[in-house]
Write a protein that holds these residues in place. Structure first.
Motif, PDB file in Angstrom:
ATOM      1  N   LEU A  55     -29.195  16.897  11.404  1.00  9.86           N
ATOM      2  CA  LEU A  55     -28.165  17.196  10.436  1.00  9.86           C
ATOM      3  C   LEU A  55     -27.367  18.452  10.880  1.00  9.86           C
ATOM      4  O   LEU A  55     -28.102  19.435  10.872  1.00  9.86           O
ATOM      5  CB  LEU A  55     -28.385  16.906   9.118  1.00  9.86           C
ATOM      6  N   ILE A  56     -26.156  18.460  10.863  1.00  9.32           N
ATOM      7  CA  ILE A  56     -25.483  19.503  11.191  1.00  9.32           C
ATOM      8  C   ILE A  56     -25.206  20.304   9.764  1.00  9.32           C
ATOM      9  O   ILE A  56     -24.616  19.658   8.639  1.00  9.32           O
ATOM     10  CB  ILE A  56     -24.289  19.317  11.904  1.00  9.32           C
ATOM     11  N   CYS A  57     -25.608  21.495   9.323  1.00  5.12           N
ATOM     12  CA  CYS A  57     -25.652  21.992   8.280  1.00  5.12           C
ATOM     13  C   CYS A  57     -24.797  23.322   8.310  1.00  5.12           C
ATOM     14  O   CYS A  57     -24.839  23.922   8.934  1.00  5.12           O
ATOM     15  CB  CYS A  57     -26.843  22.172   7.524  1.00  5.12           C
ATOM     16  N   GLN A  58     -24.319  23.915   7.147  1.00  7.93           N
ATOM     17  CA  GLN A  58     -24.053  25.300   6.739  1.00  7.93           C
ATOM     18  C   GLN A  58     -24.986  25.916   6.007  1.00  7.93           C
ATOM     19  O   GLN A  58     -25.622  25.543   4.909  1.00  7.93           O
ATOM     20  CB  GLN A  58     -22.682  25.404   6.171  1.00  7.93           C
ATOM     21  N   LEU A  59     -25.564  27.196   6.509  1.00  7.48           N
ATOM     22  CA  LEU A  59     -26.491  28.035   5.859  1.00  7.48           C
ATOM     23  C   LEU A  59     -25.758  28.881   4.485  1.00  7.48           C
ATOM     24  O   LEU A  59     -24.820  29.481   4.819  1.00  7.48           O
ATOM     25  CB  LEU A  59     -27.090  29.006   6.887  1.00  7.48           C
ATOM     26  N   HIS A  60     -26.377  28.599   3.331  1.00  8.94           N
ATOM     27  CA  HIS A  60     -26.068  29.229   2.140  1.00  8.94           C
ATOM     28  C   HIS A  60     -26.577  30.524   1.843  1.00  8.94           C
ATOM     29  O   HIS A  60     -26.334  31.290   0.828  1.00  8.94           O
ATOM     30  CB  HIS A  60     -25.883  28.178   1.208  1.00  8.94           C
ATOM     31  N   ASP A  61     -28.013  30.374   1.920  1.00 11.18           N
ATOM     32  CA  ASP A  61     -29.059  31.481   1.361  1.00 11.18           C
ATOM     33  C   ASP A  61     -30.351  31.597   2.359  1.00 11.18           C
ATOM     34  O   ASP A  61     -30.732  30.492   2.901  1.00 11.18           O
ATOM     35  CB  ASP A  61     -29.400  31.069   0.217  1.00 11.18           C
ATOM     36  N   VAL A  62     -30.656  32.684   2.495  1.00 13.67           N
ATOM     37  CA  VAL A  62     -32.054  33.024   3.078  1.00 13.67           C
ATOM     38  C   VAL A  62     -32.738  33.801   2.466  1.00 13.67           C
ATOM     39  O   VAL A  62     -32.278  35.210   2.065  1.00 13.67           O
ATOM     40  CB  VAL A  62     -31.547  33.714   4.736  1.00 13.67           C
ATOM     41  N   THR A  63     -34.060  33.675   2.297  1.00 11.99           N
ATOM     42  CA  THR A  63     -34.781  34.523   1.275  1.00 11.99           C
ATOM     43  C   THR A  63     -36.009  34.761   2.354  1.00 11.99           C
ATOM     44  O   THR A  63     -36.358  33.865   2.884  1.00 11.99           O
ATOM     45  CB  THR A  63     -35.288  34.372   0.034  1.00 11.99           C
ATOM     46  N   MET A  64     -36.524  35.859   2.440  1.00  9.42           N
ATOM     47  CA  MET A  64     -37.819  36.064   3.281  1.00  9.42           C
ATOM     48  C   MET A  64     -38.961  36.292   2.513  1.00  9.42           C
ATOM     49  O   MET A  64     -39.076  36.866   1.348  1.00  9.42           O
ATOM     50  CB  MET A  64     -37.697  37.396   3.907  1.00  9.42           C
ATOM     51  N   HIS A  65     -40.156  35.498   2.951  1.00  7.84           N
ATOM     52  CA  HIS A  65     -41.442  35.572   2.111  1.00  7.84           C
ATOM     53  C   HIS A  65     -42.587  35.913   2.996  1.00  7.84           C
ATOM     54  O   HIS A  65     -42.568  35.652   4.004  1.00  7.84           O
ATOM     55  CB  HIS A  65     -41.666  34.179   1.466  1.00  7.84           C
ATOM     56  N   ALA A  66     -43.717  36.033   2.300  1.00 10.95           N
ATOM     57  CA  ALA A  66     -45.018  36.118   3.025  1.00 10.95           C
ATOM     58  C   ALA A  66     -46.053  35.491   2.118  1.00 10.95           C
ATOM     59  O   ALA A  66     -46.057  35.370   1.048  1.00 10.95           O
ATOM     60  CB  ALA A  66     -45.509  37.513   3.190  1.00 10.95           C
ATOM     61  N   ASP A  67     -46.709  34.570   2.903  1.00 14.74           N
ATOM     62  CA  ASP A  67     -47.845  33.673   2.229  1.00 14.74           C
ATOM     63  C   ASP A  67     -48.774  34.574   1.592  1.00 14.74           C
ATOM     64  O   ASP A  67     -49.457  35.301   2.373  1.00 14.74           O
ATOM     65  CB  ASP A  67     -48.437  32.639   3.293  1.00 14.74           C
ATOM     66  N   VAL A  68     -49.050  34.383   0.375  1.00  8.21           N
ATOM     67  CA  VAL A  68     -50.230  35.203  -0.348  1.00  8.21           C
ATOM     68  C   VAL A  68     -51.341  35.019   0.098  1.00  8.21           C
ATOM     69  O   VAL A  68     -52.247  36.134   0.065  1.00  8.21           O
ATOM     70  CB  VAL A  68     -50.044  35.112  -1.906  1.00  8.21           C
ATOM     71  N   GLU A  69     -52.038  33.911   0.680  1.00  6.36           N
ATOM     72  CA  GLU A  69     -53.321  33.849   1.177  1.00  6.36           C
ATOM     73  C   GLU A  69     -53.357  34.363   2.815  1.00  6.36           C
ATOM     74  O   GLU A  69     -54.583  34.744   3.162  1.00  6.36           O
ATOM     75  CB  GLU A  69     -53.757  32.316   1.061  1.00  6.36           C
ATOM     76  N   THR A  70     -52.513  33.906   3.349  1.00  7.88           N
ATOM     77  CA  THR A  70     -52.630  34.310   4.978  1.00  7.88           C
ATOM     78  C   THR A  70     -51.570  35.435   5.444  1.00  7.88           C
ATOM     79  O   THR A  70     -51.872  35.887   6.623  1.00  7.88           O
ATOM     80  CB  THR A  70     -52.293  33.081   5.640  1.00  7.88           C
ATOM     81  N   ASP A  71     -50.792  36.070   4.535  1.00  4.17           N
ATOM     82  CA  ASP A  71     -49.806  37.117   5.024  1.00  4.17           C
ATOM     83  C   ASP A  71     -48.889  36.630   6.227  1.00  4.17           C
ATOM     84  O   ASP A  71     -48.121  37.336   6.409  1.00  4.17           O
ATOM     85  CB  ASP A  71     -50.607  38.284   5.416  1.00  4.17           C
ATOM     86  N   GLU A  72     -48.928  35.263   6.345  1.00  6.66           N
ATOM     87  CA  GLU A  72     -47.824  34.686   7.138  1.00  6.66           C
ATOM     88  C   GLU A  72     -46.627  34.793   6.650  1.00  6.66           C
ATOM     89  O   GLU A  72     -46.253  34.232   5.591  1.00  6.66           O
ATOM     90  CB  GLU A  72     -48.196  33.328   7.796  1.00  6.66           C
TER      91      GLU A  72
END
Length: 139
Positions: A55-72
């Motif tokens: 699907l061709i999409c438009q990006l509306h939002d990006v949030t950066m996270h880290a997994d609390v168990e693995t720090d990934e």
């Protein structure tokens, strides 16, 4: 902290900017979810026969996270599929030709036994740590 997230993700990771067009692959996403939740790939992935493979999409939002168990580190993106008319409209990225604001500082080090500690950490040269990692406030 965007700089810390990018330092953990590595110098080859590049996030698209808001408003850009991206291609979303539903099957690949389903397989990734199944693998990350330790479910059988064959039996638990929903099948949507009328959904196109991409699907061709438009990006509306990006949030950066880290997994609390693995720090990934990972990024969560909000996408809106474009209809066929929108896909045919002329498109010029808003930041065409503008240099990325993502940090490019990084260092490489081959770890040896003397770099490890009994607390699970490893040594980083001070100069590299000060250049790559932002200072911690309040410490």
């Amino acid at each position: 902290n965007s700089e810390l997230w990018h330092a953990c993700a590595g110098p080859l990771v590049c996030l698209p900017t808001l408003g850009t067009r991206v291609v979303y692959f539903p099957q690949g996403h389903s397989e990734q979810v199944a693998a990350s939740t330790n479910k059988e790939v064959e039996g638990h992935i929903p099948n949507y026969p009328n959904l196109p493979p991409q699907l061709i999409c438009q990006l509306h939002d990006v949030t950066m996270h880290a997994d609390v168990e693995t720090d990934e580190v990972y990024a969560q993106m909000t996408l809106q599929p474009l209809n066929p008319q929108e896909q045919n409209d002329a498109y010029l990225p808003a930041e065409m030709g503008i240099m990325s604001k993502q940090p490019t500082n990084y260092f490489c080090k081959t770890l040896t036994a003397s770099d490890t500690s009994t607390h699970g950490g490893f040594s980083v040269p001070r100069r590299a740590a000060e250049r790559v990692f932002p200072p911690l406030c309040g410490l």
